[in-house]
Design a protein around this motif. Structure first.
Motif, PDB file in Angstrom:
ATOM      1  N   ALA A  87       0.863  -1.178   0.000  1.00 19.67           N
ATOM      2  CA  ALA A  87       0.000   0.000   0.000  1.00 19.67           C
ATOM      3  C   ALA A  87       0.900   1.229   0.000  1.00 19.67           C
ATOM      4  N   MET A  88       0.452   2.285  -0.639  1.00 12.67           N
ATOM      5  CA  MET A  88       1.235   3.515  -0.667  1.00 12.67           C
ATOM      6  C   MET A  88       1.553   3.931   0.765  1.00 12.67           C
ATOM      7  N   SER A 110      -8.025   4.113  -9.057  1.00 11.51           N
ATOM      8  CA  SER A 110      -6.883   3.365  -8.541  1.00 11.51           C
ATOM      9  C   SER A 110      -5.728   3.416  -9.524  1.00 11.51           C
ATOM     10  N   ALA A 144      -1.063   2.404  -9.684  1.00 14.17           N
ATOM     11  CA  ALA A 144       0.080   1.767  -9.039  1.00 14.17           C
ATOM     12  C   ALA A 144       1.371   2.456  -9.475  1.00 14.17           C
ATOM     13  N   TRP A 161       3.634  -0.084  -5.397  1.00 14.56           N
ATOM     14  CA  TRP A 161       2.773   0.547  -4.394  1.00 14.56           C
ATOM     15  C   TRP A 161       1.439   0.877  -5.049  1.00 14.56           C
ATOM     16  N   ASP A 162       0.356   0.476  -4.403  1.00 13.95           N
ATOM     17  CA  ASP A 162      -1.005   0.695  -4.874  1.00 13.95           C
ATOM     18  C   ASP A 162      -1.565   1.941  -4.188  1.00 13.95           C
ATOM     19  N   PHE A 163      -2.338   2.747  -4.933  1.00  8.34           N
ATOM     20  CA  PHE A 163      -2.929   3.954  -4.339  1.00  8.34           C
ATOM     21  C   PHE A 163      -4.186   4.335  -5.100  1.00  8.34           C
ATOM     22  N   THR A 164      -4.901   5.303  -4.563  1.00 10.98           N
ATOM     23  CA  THR A 164      -6.124   5.802  -5.183  1.00 10.98           C
ATOM     24  C   THR A 164      -6.078   7.318  -5.243  1.00 10.98           C
TER      25      THR A 164
END
Length: 152
Positions: A24-25, A130, A132, A145-148
């Motif tokens: 996760a970010m 979303s 990445a 890193w995944d983020f929105t």
């Protein structure tokens, strides 16, 4: 029934070439590359009201077609060895798999030695949704890193 003690292991996931980490970010990842031992954290996105240089007509910042400039900072804390990171090692994709162009915001390359910290910032223009951020070092993915992005 006895309750086991907490482990003494470092809870930070470790990435090595061939074994990347999905995070996760804002989550740190311990990186071991050759003689380098470092903790790398991607921070952001910091949403800015301005547009990247060279951008076309400004898009709306709310509603259908909304877009925003997002700034990411890769923070590198080196425990041993020396680690150099370049903006070209970072890439981003939105939730549809479309590549998002990233440009350096400041130096395009940073490095840190034992006990040192370096920060590399990049920016891109994102749609709401979303996405990445991927870090490749030596052409091998080390962390994603995944983020929105929320544009309300």
């Amino acid at each position: 029934m006895p309750i086991p003690s907490a482990g003494t292991e470092d809870p930070t996931p470790t990435a090595v070439p061939g074994h990347p980490q999905l995070l996760a970010m804002g989550a740190p990842v311990r990186v071991r590359i050759g003689g380098v031992d470092a903790v790398v954290t991607a921070l952001g996105p910091e949403q800015l009201p301005d547009r990247p240089s060279g951008a076309a007509t400004p898009a709306p910042t709310v509603g259908p077609g909304a877009r925003a400039v997002g700034v990411f900072t890769l923070q590198v804390q080196v425990r041993s060895g020396t680690l150099a990171v370049a903006a070209g090692e970072l890439s981003a994709r939105d939730e549809l798999g479309t590549a998002v162009r990233l440009t350096p915001r400041g130096p395009a390359r940073v490095s840190a030695g034992p006990g040192g910290t370096a920060r590399l910032a990049v920016q891109g223009e994102f749609d709401s949704g979303s996405a990445a951020l991927t870090w490749r070092h030596g052409r091998r993915v080390l962390a994603i890193w995944d983020f929105t992005i929320e544009l309300d």
